[in-house]
Design a protein around this motif. Structure first.
Motif, PDB file in Angstrom:
ATOM      1  N   GLU A  50      -2.600  -4.933  14.236  1.00  0.00           N
ATOM      2  CA  GLU A  50      -2.995  -5.440  12.920  1.00  0.00           C
ATOM      3  C   GLU A  50      -3.001  -6.961  12.869  1.00  0.00           C
ATOM      4  O   GLU A  50      -3.831  -7.563  12.177  1.00  0.00           O
ATOM      5  N   THR A  53      -6.174  -8.138  14.424  1.00  0.00           N
ATOM      6  CA  THR A  53      -7.292  -7.891  13.514  1.00  0.00           C
ATOM      7  C   THR A  53      -7.313  -8.916  12.393  1.00  0.00           C
ATOM      8  O   THR A  53      -8.396  -9.361  11.968  1.00  0.00           O
ATOM      9  N   LEU A  54      -6.143  -9.324  11.906  1.00  0.00           N
ATOM     10  CA  LEU A  54      -6.097 -10.342  10.866  1.00  0.00           C
ATOM     11  C   LEU A  54      -6.642 -11.670  11.379  1.00  0.00           C
ATOM     12  O   LEU A  54      -7.329 -12.399  10.644  1.00  0.00           O
ATOM     13  N   HIS A  57     -10.442 -11.035  11.508  1.00  0.00           N
ATOM     14  CA  HIS A  57     -11.038 -10.741  10.199  1.00  0.00           C
ATOM     15  C   HIS A  57     -10.014 -11.023   9.094  1.00  0.00           C
ATOM     16  O   HIS A  57      -9.377 -10.099   8.585  1.00  0.00           O
ATOM     17  N   GLN A  62      -6.479  -6.878   4.943  1.00  0.00           N
ATOM     18  CA  GLN A  62      -5.850  -6.873   6.269  1.00  0.00           C
ATOM     19  C   GLN A  62      -4.501  -7.580   6.238  1.00  0.00           C
ATOM     20  O   GLN A  62      -3.559  -7.174   6.922  1.00  0.00           O
ATOM     21  N   ARG A  65      -1.979  -5.149   5.089  1.00  0.00           N
ATOM     22  CA  ARG A  65      -1.596  -4.200   6.132  1.00  0.00           C
ATOM     23  C   ARG A  65      -0.647  -4.838   7.140  1.00  0.00           C
ATOM     24  O   ARG A  65       0.318  -4.200   7.580  1.00  0.00           O
ATOM     25  N   HIS A 142     -11.190   0.960  13.463  1.00  0.00           N
ATOM     26  CA  HIS A 142      -9.887   0.312  13.549  1.00  0.00           C
ATOM     27  C   HIS A 142      -8.836   1.108  12.791  1.00  0.00           C
ATOM     28  O   HIS A 142      -7.677   1.234  13.246  1.00  0.00           O
ATOM     29  N   ASP A 143      -9.204   1.674  11.653  1.00  0.00           N
ATOM     30  CA  ASP A 143      -8.238   2.411  10.840  1.00  0.00           C
ATOM     31  C   ASP A 143      -7.646   3.593  11.590  1.00  0.00           C
ATOM     32  O   ASP A 143      -6.482   3.951  11.380  1.00  0.00           O
ATOM     33  N   THR A 203      -2.668   1.817   3.040  1.00  0.00           N
ATOM     34  CA  THR A 203      -3.733   0.817   3.211  1.00  0.00           C
ATOM     35  C   THR A 203      -5.008   1.433   3.785  1.00  0.00           C
ATOM     36  O   THR A 203      -6.003   0.728   3.964  1.00  0.00           O
TER      37      THR A 203
END
Length: 330
Positions: A50, A53-54, A57, A62, A65, A142-143, A203
């Motif tokens: 995560e 990913t943050l 994006h 995000q 999460r 991704h989820d 989330t």
């Protein structure tokens, strides 16, 4: 796992065979410690996933999460006390959470990633390897990667709770009340700590989960064997039509009722109290599961053929030890 897209089941989806094999004793750590190491490794990898990913994006969703996953990792000593981390490994994460609103997305991602990498470095290499190769989702979403990691954490926790109930049955049957008090108290603490994990699952956008569900038919958590073991070892229960029926053999409730006249009134009362604490924590966890499911899929049928959220609502009302509230000590 790599070839089960069409005919996979829950075990292959989660990678249970690989994770179980990796959590046997390595000669230094016992198997119980290795199971907890697996849980910690999955939680740390969840933060890494995560945080990366943050960085790529940076969105508000995000960031929420990442915050939730970081909190799970700070709870690792409650979720997995058999592989307790030095406080210094978690202090930076706790400090980040305390000053979250004062930190940029880049700063949040960097600190969370650095702390998770430090935790990963504490885990035995065989566990790290097993965790790395068991992230094989059915979609490119991704989820789903987050979802797989979360249910792997739950599976490790269920294994530990079931093991503690089994050990408590043996100890209680021999007249030992001190060991069950410690074991069941620890199990209740572990289950209570899952509230942080459900915050991560909240989330999940409903539309993303709809796609995941379409690719995971037949891979329902209702098939989780450790989860079933927790309930089957606790007390006999009628079949709900979704899994094994009434348990055969010794249960914790049955052993207590059989032995409590010999235990003495105070020791028996203490055992009843800690069993009720575990019962309360287990049902609270199931209510959280129901709430998350209601949010993400509404009232449609579950992937395992259950009635979905309505099924979870009904099971959340079932006590682990139903006779404790109706039987008085003899």
């Amino acid at each position: 796992m790599a070839l089960d897209q069409e005919d996979g089941d829950y075990d292959s989806y989660v990678g249970n065979t690989v994770l179980t094999a990796a959590s046997t004793s390595d000669g230094v750590l016992g198997s119980e410690q290795m199971v907890d190491a697996t849980l910690v490794a999955a939680a740390a990898d969840l933060v890494l996933l995560e945080a990366e990913t943050l960085t790529a994006h940076p969105t508000r969703a995000q960031a929420v999460r990442v915050r939730a996953t970081a909190r799970v990792l700070t709870l690792s000593n409650e979720l997995a006390p058999g592989f307790a981390l030095p406080r210094r490994e978690l202090d930076a994460l706790s400090e980040l959470l305390d000053r979250w609103d004062e930190t940029s997305d880049a700063g949040r991602a960097h600190t969370a990633h650095r702390c998770a990498m430090a935790v990963v470095g504490q885990v035995p290499s065989v566990v790290r390897d097993a965790v790395n190769i068991t992230l094989l989702p059915t979609t490119r979403m991704h989820d789903e990667q987050m979802f797989v990691r979360c249910i792997q954490i739950f599976e490790s926790l269920y294994r530990q709770v079931a093991d503690r109930i089994a050990q408590s049955i043996i100890a209680l049957d021999s007249g030992d009340t001190a060991r069950p008090l410690a074991l069941l108290g620890e199990a209740a603490n572990r289950v209570r700590a899952t509230q942080g994990l459900y915050r991560v699952l909240t989330t999940m956008p409903p539309d993303a989960f709809a796609v995941i569900r379409a690719h995971t038919n037949g891979r329902s958590a209702v098939q989780s064997r450790p989860y079933r073991q927790v309930e089957d070892l606790s007390a006999p229960r009628p079949s709900d039509g979704q899994g094994p029926g009434e348990a055969h053999g010794m249960t914790l409730q049955g052993t207590l009722l059989l032995r409590e006249a010999d235990l003495g009134s105070q020791p028996a009362a203490d055992i009843r109290k800690v069993m009720r604490e575990l019962d309360s924590a287990w049902r609270a966890m199931k209510r959280s599961h129901w709430g998350v499911t209601l949010k993400t899929i509404g009232r449609v049928s579950g992937t395992g053929g259950t009635a979905g959220a309505d099924y979870l609502r009904a099971t959340a009302q079932r006590a682990l030890f139903p006779l404790l509230t109706t039987n008085t000590p003899t």
